[in-house]
Design a protein around this motif. Structure first.
Motif, PDB file in Angstrom:
ATOM      1  N   LYS A  66      48.552 -37.818 -51.203  1.00  0.00           N
ATOM      2  CA  LYS A  66      47.869 -36.538 -51.398  1.00  0.00           C
ATOM      3  C   LYS A  66      48.805 -35.622 -52.184  1.00  0.00           C
ATOM      4  O   LYS A  66      50.011 -35.574 -51.910  1.00  0.00           O
ATOM      5  N   ILE A  67      48.235 -34.919 -53.150  1.00  0.00           N
ATOM      6  CA  ILE A  67      49.038 -34.028 -53.991  1.00  0.00           C
ATOM      7  C   ILE A  67      48.607 -32.591 -53.725  1.00  0.00           C
ATOM      8  O   ILE A  67      47.409 -32.278 -53.776  1.00  0.00           O
ATOM      9  N   ALA A  68      49.572 -31.754 -53.404  1.00  0.00           N
ATOM     10  CA  ALA A  68      49.276 -30.361 -53.045  1.00  0.00           C
ATOM     11  C   ALA A  68      50.009 -29.418 -54.005  1.00  0.00           C
ATOM     12  O   ALA A  68      51.197 -29.159 -53.828  1.00  0.00           O
ATOM     13  N   PRO A  69      49.326 -28.915 -55.044  1.00  0.00           N
ATOM     14  CA  PRO A  69      49.975 -27.990 -55.978  1.00  0.00           C
ATOM     15  C   PRO A  69      50.144 -26.591 -55.377  1.00  0.00           C
ATOM     16  O   PRO A  69      49.252 -26.097 -54.690  1.00  0.00           O
ATOM     17  N   MET A  70      51.276 -25.987 -55.657  1.00  0.00           N
ATOM     18  CA  MET A  70      51.581 -24.621 -55.191  1.00  0.00           C
ATOM     19  C   MET A  70      52.190 -23.842 -56.359  1.00  0.00           C
ATOM     20  O   MET A  70      52.712 -24.433 -57.294  1.00  0.00           O
ATOM     21  N   TYR A  71      52.181 -22.523 -56.234  1.00  0.00           N
ATOM     22  CA  TYR A  71      52.983 -21.728 -57.168  1.00  0.00           C
ATOM     23  C   TYR A  71      54.459 -22.085 -56.976  1.00  0.00           C
ATOM     24  O   TYR A  71      54.876 -22.524 -55.896  1.00  0.00           O
ATOM     25  N   HIS A  72      55.251 -21.846 -58.046  1.00  0.00           N
ATOM     26  CA  HIS A  72      56.699 -22.002 -57.904  1.00  0.00           C
ATOM     27  C   HIS A  72      57.227 -20.768 -57.162  1.00  0.00           C
ATOM     28  O   HIS A  72      56.844 -19.644 -57.481  1.00  0.00           O
ATOM     29  N   PRO A  73      58.127 -20.964 -56.166  1.00  0.00           N
ATOM     30  CA  PRO A  73      58.609 -19.799 -55.430  1.00  0.00           C
ATOM     31  C   PRO A  73      59.270 -18.753 -56.316  1.00  0.00           C
ATOM     32  O   PRO A  73      59.266 -17.564 -55.970  1.00  0.00           O
ATOM     33  N   ALA A  74      59.833 -19.164 -57.467  1.00  0.00           N
ATOM     34  CA  ALA A  74      60.468 -18.177 -58.357  1.00  0.00           C
ATOM     35  C   ALA A  74      59.444 -17.135 -58.809  1.00  0.00           C
ATOM     36  O   ALA A  74      59.770 -15.957 -58.972  1.00  0.00           O
ATOM     37  N   ALA A  75      58.191 -17.553 -58.991  1.00  0.00           N
ATOM     38  CA  ALA A  75      57.148 -16.618 -59.426  1.00  0.00           C
ATOM     39  C   ALA A  75      56.863 -15.599 -58.331  1.00  0.00           C
ATOM     40  O   ALA A  75      56.555 -14.433 -58.611  1.00  0.00           O
ATOM     41  N   ALA A  76      56.979 -16.020 -57.086  1.00  0.00           N
ATOM     42  CA  ALA A  76      56.649 -15.139 -55.968  1.00  0.00           C
ATOM     43  C   ALA A  76      57.774 -14.150 -55.651  1.00  0.00           C
ATOM     44  O   ALA A  76      57.565 -13.206 -54.890  1.00  0.00           O
ATOM     45  N   LEU A  77      58.964 -14.354 -56.259  1.00  0.00           N
ATOM     46  CA  LEU A  77      60.076 -13.437 -55.997  1.00  0.00           C
ATOM     47  C   LEU A  77      59.768 -12.040 -56.523  1.00  0.00           C
ATOM     48  O   LEU A  77      60.282 -11.055 -56.025  1.00  0.00           O
TER      49      LEU A  77
END
Ligand code: SF4
Length: 217
Positions: free
Chosen positions: A177-188
């Motif tokens: 199963k593949i679960a795409p997420m935002y990169h945490p750097a973007a959320a900083l």
């Protein structure tokens, strides 16, 4: 889910061999400007593999993945769903930092900035990630950001899309199963994105519970 110690050892040895190859690799120009290559780290028996884009400045200095500010946010997100960082495997699409620094300039001469790896760099480095995935054989691959998501979905013959549209979804391919997420750097830099990531990580937790139940059943 328990894995026999013998399996752990039989996976750790080839992973160590990959680490050694990565550390001396000169297959692309990123070798000329790196301080340390960053092969990846974590459990050789991991059910979840987390794949980012590439090392940043702090990762390049320490030779470990996700140890800078984005890494601390990743740790926080994992803790929020009660996943121990040591129980997953964390790596990147490219194992050396892609920056604007050139090979004949020291870090002091130029404040290097991170950049996206080129398609040539990704292609040169891909065999290492493919081998890591083959050895670890994760049941869930969590991709962080556009570059990693595009690479992993395309590798599995799946249609990709902008991370803003497909984050939080689950793609099934075979037993993976593949679960795409935002990169945490973007959320900083965007508080709203951090909330979105928290929600997506709760979905990851649910996916992990479901996967573990299926394995037991
Ligand atoms: S980025 Fe990958 S292919 Fe390029 S030098 Fe580093 S380890 Fe080798």
């Amino acid at each position: 889910m328990t894995t026999p110690a013998s399996t752990s050892i039989s996976r750790q040895i080839p992973l160590n061999e990959i680490n050694q190859k990565v550390q001396s690799c000169k297959e692309c120009h990123l070798s000329e400007t790196r301080t340390n290559a960053v092969p990846g780290e974590g459990s050789s028996n991991a059910t979840v593999m987390i794949v980012g884009e590439g090392p940043g400045r702090q990762e390049d200095l320490e030779g470990r993945p996700f140890v800078g500010r984005a890494g601390r946010l990743l740790d926080e997100l994992l803790v929020s769903i009660k996943i121990d960082r040591k129980s997953v495997y964390i790596t990147n699409i490219v194992k050396c930092r892609a920056s604007t620094r050139s090979s004949n300039e020291t870090a002091l001469q130029q404040q290097a900035r991170d950049r996206k790896p080129t398609s040539e760099e990704i292609t040169a480095c891909a065999p290492y990630l493919e081998e890591q995935m083959r050895i670890i054989d994760p049941q869930i691959i969590c991709t962080l950001g556009d570059t990693a998501t595009q690479f992993i979905l395309e590798k599995h013959g799946l249609k990709t899309g902008n991370i803003s549209k497909i984050h939080g979804r689950t793609y099934s391919t075979g037993r993976v199963k593949i679960a795409p997420m935002y990169h945490p750097a973007a959320a900083l830099y965007t508080a709203e994105l951090k909330d979105v990531m928290k929600k997506d990580f709760r979905r990851l937790s649910g996916l992990l519970s479901q996967t573990t139940l299926e394995s037991i059943g």
